[in-house]
Design a protein around this motif. Structure first.
Motif, short mmCIF file in Angstrom:
data_model
loop_
_atom_site.label_atom_id
_atom_site.label_comp_id
_atom_site.label_asym_id
_atom_site.label_seq_id
_atom_site.Cartn_x
_atom_site.Cartn_y
_atom_site.Cartn_z
N ARG B 140 0.83 -1.20 0.00
CA ARG B 140 0.00 0.00 0.00
C ARG B 140 0.86 1.25 0.00
O ARG B 140 0.53 2.25 -0.62
CB ARG B 140 -0.90 0.00 1.25
N ARG B 143 2.11 1.90 -3.43
CA ARG B 143 0.98 2.39 -4.24
C ARG B 143 0.71 3.87 -3.96
O ARG B 143 0.53 4.68 -4.88
CB ARG B 143 -0.27 1.56 -3.93
N ALA B 144 0.70 4.22 -2.67
CA ALA B 144 0.44 5.63 -2.32
C ALA B 144 1.53 6.52 -2.88
O ALA B 144 1.26 7.62 -3.37
CB ALA B 144 0.34 5.77 -0.80
N ALA B 145 2.77 6.03 -2.82
CA ALA B 145 3.89 6.83 -3.35
C ALA B 145 3.73 7.03 -4.85
O ALA B 145 3.91 8.13 -5.36
CB ALA B 145 5.21 6.14 -3.02
N LEU B 147 1.01 6.98 -6.60
CA LEU B 147 -0.12 7.89 -6.89
C LEU B 147 0.17 9.33 -6.47
O LEU B 147 -0.54 10.25 -6.87
CB LEU B 147 -1.39 7.38 -6.20
N SER B 148 1.23 9.53 -5.69
CA SER B 148 1.58 10.90 -5.32
C SER B 148 2.26 11.63 -6.47
O SER B 148 2.24 12.85 -6.53
CB SER B 148 2.48 10.92 -4.08
N PRO B 154 -6.67 5.69 -10.07
CA PRO B 154 -6.30 4.89 -8.88
C PRO B 154 -6.80 3.45 -8.98
O PRO B 154 -6.18 2.54 -8.42
CB PRO B 154 -7.00 5.62 -7.73
N VAL B 159 -2.50 -3.45 -5.64
CA VAL B 159 -1.49 -4.06 -4.78
C VAL B 159 -1.52 -5.57 -4.98
O VAL B 159 -2.55 -6.21 -4.81
CB VAL B 159 -1.76 -3.73 -3.29
#
Lengths: 619, 363
Positions: B140, B143-145, B147-148, B154, B159
């Motif tokens: 996760r 993934r967050a990185a 999408l940053s 999204p 994952v």
């Protein structure tokens, strides 16, 4: 009208949802549903749904949510109203459905069981709902075509969450507060955060008129099920004779008002001295409602001036036999309520305070439901933008298409006339943006223009935000297919941007903060279908004139010819007070409304977003 | 996916490779052919130090280390073979993968692991990733990185967590304890590379905690398994802290020895700040040994938000080690079963197949 939320641990590696998170998220929306609450868990506890209830239709406990289908396969949480519920019920019962309640919520379960995702085409109303399917082990989400009711989602790759409010998702404690540059930039451009973005990267709005499916493979991309531009384009292709305009407007609005009166509680109305609310009051009478309470705001500052709405509203109220409640608002109350307003404001908006006070008055009067004239200006060409956009686009569009000219003109103007650039900052962008409808709209409606952003916020966030937001591309997408006529294009842009992201969103969080359901008969997909062939033909003022004549007893002439004010509050002065608090002096009053709005937007952002998140704030 | 689809895998290493990324690629590509998601896979690695032994339906060509040689080889394969899906195993290779996917009008999957995807990459790499049909992330956090800095939908960034092999099971570790003369000691274990360019693994944090643990009454010894050019620095640190007699550097173990190491340890601890996921946590827990890491990055996923292992802030590390050593060792069989239930091969294979289905499905 309620608050809904849910957590679905869809990934095999994820932990089951925690009960505390479900309840904290749900109860962060207590004001949305003070009449009751409920929670539901799947047998394996991988999915949980929560609901807070504001009882409007079927006030009994039988209609509590989450509501499960008789066979246990489907479970629904629903926020909104389905206005064609009585017809749907008849059709479903003919088809063999057995109803256990008289609530519209139950109709959703029967419709989904029969038609699956296609059910949304049968719904008339404002809605945001989630249905868990125990057999397919997934959640179906849907949101109404205009986006009247909100629905926000968060997906971290393991767990999917949704709620009616951004702040409720954050309250659960498991959703990141990392900022979304596109949302921050969008707020500075438009004065509200354009969907699907929010201020937070991990929280997105399910776009208006979309459905979404989530199962073990994760959330799928939202799918559109309605297209306002397509309706307008079809209407433009099949125009009605000019002589039929008034009758079309009358019949369409009456039908919508009648549908919007469906309730088991009293339905009141926000009444200004404008055409929209006055005509709706008249149509409420025509639709057969006799007991009507109408709420009007008044201000000492406006007493004796043409801006005082109370005398004309009183006249309209009398004409239609409504009980008129005039609520006086002072600057002291405005200032006193600001912290509460910012706390309730789900996402920053520079407009919401107007609706706040009339909703507050409705709540004080004991109303649970109020009709609003919101949407009349978008539908019937009430904004100056219906004249300005076509004119600006035609006048400057050709020049704006010459590569580099816009940039050159902006730089020249800034160098040669810096003072003019400061007082009329958007003039610098005319030749840069008026080459397209989307650009002209941004120019007309924008709070700031893209080239100004690096001066008011972190330049890197501004760059990244513009790249992710793609504001012109996003605005332009609303014009696909081309609605053909100028009126329809402006109608579309105003409906999909300003109305959706600002007015409707404000009506939701403001109404809900007062446990009040605000209904908008002029924001209705069925009405749009009826009026789409009329919209291209409307000349300036013709739409509102037709609406004024629509009630059996037409509105007084002074109302129809009166300059538009809407639910104005003396915000210019009061915002000056609010934004200059602490400085000890009022800012010069000669500023344009646009410049005041710009300063006000900074106050709003600081008031709404947590101060420990510097990236959200302007530099 | 269409079961007759052919895939071209552009990877740093896979079969015959070492380390977490090679293992992930082997697991991922193996799962694809096992489930019939694709009919065949051509793999082009940059490295293959060990003898490659790909399973049936997977052909691995000779490794090409140099960038130019690698790119030429990739384009040649693309030119002469049918390619329906391009799998890019590393963000650095995404521009090449994107070019090939466009040339072949193939779908593109970009895999991201950890630190390579956390900071914003070059514009070229970002553009390539934004052109992907599917982006897979091991955690996760990754993934967050992604999408940053990337503006992919999204819903198209999924994952697919690392998996643990069936060989890792609980068992008796006393023999190895005897060999290492660690009977009646409290044994901490870290398994990781010791790379001077990747000093985030956290062995130094454990070494720094040993004196405190001894003072707390734990007769603790720290076993460090792995190889790399940072070992000398860590040995010096142990000497400096006067705990070198309690720190044992074992080098890189073979599979069976590794399993026995995990079984022998009282606590697996890897206070890393840069884990994309941290497969060693899974291996330890699947071997029945509790695992501890920092509440940072992908380690949170491997430790399942502290529901399988324990993830704590760095400041709480020494006290948490002390607490976990004081606690009775958890039921090994239950811990192993819970680990396989979340991250076992069956879950991984289903996850891979489900992800691939996303390329073509209509809901």
């Amino acid at each position: 009208m309620c608050g809904i939320n849910g957590i679905f641990a869809y990934h095999s590696a994820s932990s089951a949802p925690e009960e505390a998170e479900l309840l904290v998220t749900r109860d962060a929306m207590r004001a949305r549903g003070p009449d009751g609450s409920g929670a539901w868990w799947s047998a394996d506890r991988r999915c949980a749904l929560g609901h807070r209830r504001l009882s409007i239709i079927d006030l009994s406990d039988r209609a509590s949510q989450p509501m499960t289908s008789e066979d246990g396969r489907f479970v629904v949480v629903f926020n909104g109203e389905i206005y064609n519920y009585p017809q749907l019920r008849v059709e479903l019962e003919v088809d063999g459905a057995r109803f256990r309640t008289t609530s519209d919520t139950e109709a959703l379960l029967h419709l989904y069981a029969r038609y699956g995702a296609e059910m949304v085409h049968r719904l008339r109303g404002m809605f945001a709902f989630a249905i868990w399917d125990e057999v397919r082990r997934g959640i179906f989400l849907a949101r109404d075509p205009y986006g009247i009711k909100p629905l926000y989602t968060a997906n971290d790759g393991w767990t999917f969450r949704f709620a009616s409010q951004v702040k409720a998702l954050l309250a659960g404690g498991h959703v990141s507060r990392d900022p979304e540059p596109a949302g921050i930039v969008g707020f500075h451009l438009f004065g509200s955060v354009p969907e699907p973005f929010t201020l937070y990267r991990d929280i997105r709005a399910l776009p208006a008129g979309h459905t979404q499916w989530i199962d073990a493979a994760g959330p799928r991309e939202p799918k559109p099920f309605s297209n306002l531009a397509e309706i307008l384009a079809k209407g433009a292709a099949n125009p009605v004779p000019a002589g039929e305009i008034s009758e079309r407007v009358r019949a369409g609005v009456l039908d919508s008002v009648r549908a919007h009166l469906l309730a088991d509680v009293e339905v009141g109305i926000f009444l200004s001295a404008g055409v929209d609310s006055g005509a709706l009051l008249g149509m409420m009478r025509d639709a057969g409602q006799h007991e009507i309470r109408a709420i009007t705001l008044t201000f000492a500052e406006f007493h004796g001036t043409s801006e005082d709405e109370a005398p004309l509203a009183e006249r309209v109220s009398k004409q239609y036999g409504a009980r008129h409640i005039v609520r006086s608002l002072s600057e002291q109350e405005f200032i006193r309520d600001l912290p509460t307003i910012f706390e309730a404001m789900d996402q920053p908006s520079i407009d919401g305070v107007n609706t706040w006070f009339v909703s507050k008055a409705a709540k004080e009067a004991g109303l649970k439901v109020a009709i609003s004239g919101l949407g009349g200006d978008e539908l019937l060409g009430g904004y100056p933008s219906f004249l300005d956009l076509p004119r600006w686009h035609r006048r400057f569009g050709g020049l704006a298409e010459i590569p580099g000219l816009g940039l050159l003109a902006r730089m020249l103007m800034a160098a040669v006339a810096p003072s003019f650039s400061r007082t009329v900052p958007k003039a610098l962008g005319v030749l840069e943006h008026s080459g397209s409808w989307a650009g002209t709209y941004l120019l007309r409606r924008g709070l700031f223009l893209p080239h100004e952003l690096p001066d008011i916020m972190d330049a890197e966030i501004a760059r990244e935000g513009l790249r992710r937001l793609k504001p012109l591309h996003r605005l332009d997408a609303n014009l696909t297919p081309d609605p053909i006529s100028d009126n329809a294009r402006v109608c579309m842009l105003e409906s999909a941007q300003y109305m959706r992201n600002q007015l409707l969103r404000d009506a939701d969080w403001v109404g809900m903060a007062h446990s009040l359901e605000i209904r908008v008969p002029l924001v209705d997909f069925t009405l749009l279908r009826a009026l789409a062939p009329v919209i291209p033909l409307l000349t300036s003022g013709a739409g509102k004139a037709a609406l004024g004549k629509a009630p059996t007893v037409p509105l007084p002439r002074e109302i129809v010819t009166r300059a538009k004010t809407g639910f104005n509050v003396p915000t210019g002065d009061w915002m000056n007070t609010a934004t200059s608090s602490g400085s000890g002096s009022k800012v010069v009053r000669l500023e344009s409304k646009g410049l005041i709005s710009r300063r006000w937007s900074r106050t709003v952002l600081n008031g709404v977003a947590p101060t420990n998140q510097p990236l959200l704030h302007a530099s | 996916m269409n079961t007759s689809s052919t895939m071209f895998a552009i990877v740093t290493d896979a079969f015959g490779g070492r380390g977490g990324i090679a293992q992930y690629n082997r697991d991922f590509l193996g799962a694809l052919v096992q489930t019939g998601a694709v009919s065949s896979i051509t793999v082009l690695p940059r490295l293959a130090p060990d003898l490659p032994a790909p399973p049936e339906k997977i052909e691995q060509t000779s490794a090409r280390r140099g960038r130019i040689a690698y790119s030429v080889a990739a384009l040649r394969i693309a030119l002469f073979r049918r390619v329906d899906v391009v799998f890019c195993g590393h963000l650095f290779m995404a521009p090449l993968a994107r070019l090939i996917a466009r040339l072949k009008r193939a779908k593109l999957i970009v895999q991201t692991h950890g630190v390579e995807a956390w900071p914003r990459p070059s514009r070229l790499q970002r553009a390539a990733l934004e052109g992907a049909d599917l982006v897979l992330c091991v955690s996760r956090h990754t993934r967050a990185a992604v999408l940053s800095w990337a503006s992919n939908a999204p819903e198209r960034v999924l994952v697919v967590a690392d998996t643990v092999r069936e060989e890792f099971t609980p068992g008796d570790g006393s023999t190895l304890r005897g060999v290492l003369a660690l009977e009646n000691k409290r044994v901490l274990l870290t398994v990781s590379r010791m790379d001077s360019r990747q000093r985030y693994k956290g062995q130094d944090r454990v070494i720094a905690a040993i004196s405190y643990l001894v003072a707390e009454g734990h007769d603790v010894h720290y076993v460090v398994a792995g190889e790399g050019d940072d070992r000398a620095r860590l040995e010096a640190l142990a000497l400096q802290a006067r705990v070198s007699e309690r720190v044992h550097f074992l080098g890189a173990p073979k599979l069976q020895s590794l399993i026995e190491l995990y079984r022998m340890a009282d606590l697996f601890v890897m206070p890393s700040t840069g884990e994309g996921f941290g497969i060693a946590f899974l291996e330890a827990m699947a071997s029945g040994t509790p695992a501890l890491g920092l509440d940072v990055g992908g380690a949170r996923d491997a430790l399942a938000d502290s529901q399988l292992g324990t993830a704590v802030p760095e400041a709480e590390l020494p006290a948490t080690i002390a607490r976990l050593l004081a606690d009775p060792k958890p039921d090994s069989a239950a811990l192993a079963a819970a680990t396989h239930a979340r991250f076992g091969r069956a879950m991984f294979t289903t996850g891979v197949r489900t992800a691939l289905n996303r390329l073509t499905e209509t809901i």
